[in-house]
Design an enzyme around this catalytic site. Structure first.
Site, PDB file in Angstrom:
ATOM      1  N   ILE A  88      31.933 -10.704  21.172  1.00 61.46           N
ATOM      2  CA  ILE A  88      32.769 -11.384  22.153  1.00 61.46           C
ATOM      3  C   ILE A  88      34.246 -11.067  21.907  1.00 61.46           C
ATOM      4  O   ILE A  88      34.621 -10.736  20.777  1.00 61.46           O
ATOM      5  CB  ILE A  88      32.581 -12.923  22.076  1.00 61.46           C
ATOM      6  N   CYS A  96      40.733  -9.981  27.898  1.00 64.32           N
ATOM      7  CA  CYS A  96      41.932 -10.529  27.252  1.00 64.32           C
ATOM      8  C   CYS A  96      42.313 -11.829  27.966  1.00 64.32           C
ATOM      9  O   CYS A  96      42.489 -11.835  29.183  1.00 64.32           O
ATOM     10  CB  CYS A  96      43.089  -9.529  27.332  1.00 64.32           C
ATOM     11  N   GLY A 101      49.595 -10.803  24.515  1.00 68.75           N
ATOM     12  CA  GLY A 101      49.942 -10.389  25.881  1.00 68.75           C
ATOM     13  C   GLY A 101      49.957  -8.884  26.074  1.00 68.75           C
ATOM     14  O   GLY A 101      50.761  -8.344  26.836  1.00 68.75           O
ATOM     15  N   GLY A 146      33.169 -10.829  16.440  1.00 68.21           N
ATOM     16  CA  GLY A 146      33.513 -12.249  16.409  1.00 68.21           C
ATOM     17  C   GLY A 146      33.346 -12.835  15.027  1.00 68.21           C
ATOM     18  O   GLY A 146      32.238 -13.187  14.631  1.00 68.21           O
TER      19      GLY A 146
HETATM   20  C1  SIN Z   1      46.421  -9.675  23.574  1.00 71.80           C
HETATM   21  O1  SIN Z   1      47.089  -8.610  23.500  1.00 71.80           O
HETATM   22  O2  SIN Z   1      46.884 -10.695  24.097  1.00 71.80           O
HETATM   23  C2  SIN Z   1      45.033  -9.747  23.022  1.00 71.80           C
HETATM   24  C3  SIN Z   1      44.172  -8.671  23.564  1.00 71.80           C
HETATM   25  C4  SIN Z   1      42.779  -9.091  23.891  1.00 71.80           C
HETATM   26  O3  SIN Z   1      42.386 -10.239  23.644  1.00 71.80           O
HETATM   27  O4  SIN Z   1      42.040  -8.272  24.430  1.00 71.80           O
END
Ligand code: SIN
Length: 304
Positions: free
Chosen positions: A192, A131, A72, A244
Site C-alpha cells: 500500500i 499520493c 507534496g 507498508g
Molecule cells: C509525497 O511526495 O507527498 C509523498 C508521495 C507519495 O505518497 O506517493
C-alpha cells in the site's frame, strides 16, 4: 541459482527487496551507505511533468511506530530526471523502477510518452495513483475504480514497459481498484501507499503539518498492508508488490506468504539507512537455514 531471485511478471529481480519511492530519491544518498546492487531495485521519487517544490511549511510529523509525511511530490521534473538521474540509476546494477505521478489523466499520458523512448534503461513504470498529499490526481484517481481502469488502459496503449500500479489504502474495498488496474492491462500492483492521517500540536491547536493531513507510514501500518495484499492475491491474476511498514526479513517473508512476489521497503531506510542491506542479508541467511528459494513462499497463506 540465486535463492533470492524473484519475478514480478516479466521483470526478474535479484532480490525481492526494492527501496520504496520517496525514501531513496534516485539512489545517490543511500549509495554512500552500501552497495545498492544487492537490492532487487529502487523506485525513484515520484516524478511529474514540471519540477515541484513540494508543500509549504512543516512536512513531517513523528508518530508512535511511524511517521506522517506531506512532502507534496517535491521533485526535479521528468526532463531533469531523464537528463541527469536515469543513467545514474541504471549504473547501480539493480532494477530501475520509475515512479510516475500526475495531476490529471493527460499528465500521466504525457509522462509515459516522455519515458517510453528510454525503455532500455527502465525495468518498470510505477504509476502513482495514491499520493495523498496533492489536491488533484494521484489518490483522487486511485480511489475511483472506473478512473483507475481508464487511466491504466490509456497508458497500456502508450507503452510496452511493465506498468506497476501503486494503489492507495484509503478505500473501503482495495480489491475494487486492484481489479480495475488488472482489467486496464496492469502488469502488477503495488500496495500500500500511506494511510491518510493527521497530528495536532496541542499548544497551537493546529495540525503539525502545514498541509493539515499527511500519509502515515512505518511499522504500525503493516497489518493493514498484509490484509490488503492477502485480499488482492485471492482475486488477482497479476503479481503484487507488497509495501507498508517492513522493518525486517521476517516482515518480507510475511508479505510473501500473504501473496507478494516482491516488496518495497520505505520508512525503514529513513530510520536505518542500511535497512535494505540488513534485510537482504537476513533473507539470504533464512534461505540457507531453511534450504528454500524465497519465491516459493509467495501466496502460501492458508486461511482458517
Ligand atoms: C509525497 O511526495 O507527498 C509523498 C508521495 C507519495 O505518497 O506517493
Amino acid at each position: 541459482m540465486n535463492p533470492l531471485e524473484v519475478n514480478v511478471g516479466s521483470v526478474t529481480l535479484k532480490s525481492p527487496v526494492i527501496l520504496a519511492s520517496g525514501t531513496c530519491n534516485f539512489g545517490r544518498e543511500l549509495s554512500e551507505y552500501y552497495d545498492l546492487s544487492v537490492l532487487g531495485g529502487l523506485s525513484s521519487k515520484g516524478l511529474t511533468i514540471k519540477p515541484r517544490q513540494g508543500n509549504e511549511g512543516c512536512r513531517v510529523a513523528e508518530c508512535a511506530s511511524g511517521m506522517l509525511n506531506s512532502v507534496g511530490l517535491q521533485n526535479p521534473g521528468v526532463d531533469y530526471f531523464i537528463e541527469h538521474e536515469l543513467d545514474y540509476m541504471r549504473s547501480l546494477d539493480t532494477g530501475v523502477i520509475v515512479n510516475v505521478a500526475g495531476h490529471s489523466f493527460e499528465d500521466y499520458c504525457d509522462m509515459v510518452r516522455k519515458l517510453d523512448p528510454y525503455r532500455e534503461k527502465i525495468d518498470a513504470l510505477e504509476i502513482n495513483l495514491s499520493c495523498p498529499n496533492v489536491k488533484e490526481g494521484c489518490m483522487s484517481i486511485g480511489s475511483e475504480p472506473s478512473q483507475v481502469k481508464r487511466i491504466v488502459s490509456a497508458l497500456r496503449e502508450l507503452t510496452d514497459l511493465p506498468l506497476w500500479i501503486k494503489l492507495t489504502p484509503n478505500v473501503t474495498d482495495i480489491t475494487a481498484p486492484a481489479k480495475a488496474a488488472q482489467e486496464g492491462g496492469a502488469d502488477a500492483i503495488v500496495l500500500i501507499n500511506t494511510l491518510l492521517g493527521m497530528r495536532i500540536n496541542i499548544k497551537t491547536r493546529r495540525p503539525v503539518v502545514q498541509n493539515n493531513t499527511g500519509g502515515y507510514s512505518g511499522p504500525a501500518v503493516m497489518p493493514v498492508a498484509i490484509r490488503m495484499v492477502s485480499e488482492c492475491s485471492r482475486v488477482l491474476d497479476i503479481p503484487i508488490v507488497g509495501c507498508g511498514g517492513i522493518m525486517t526479513a521476517e516482515d518480507v517473508i510475511e508479505f510473501m506468504i500473504a501473496g507478494a512476489s516482491a516488496v518495497e521497503v520505505g520508512t525503514a531506510s529513513l530510520i536505518h539507512p542500511e535497512a535494505g542491506l540488513k534485510i537482504t542479508n537476513d533473507l539470504k541467511q533464512y534461505c540457507e537455514d531453511n534450504n528454500i528459494e524465497l519465491r516459493s513462499l509467495t501466496g502460501t497463506l492458508e486461511l482458517w
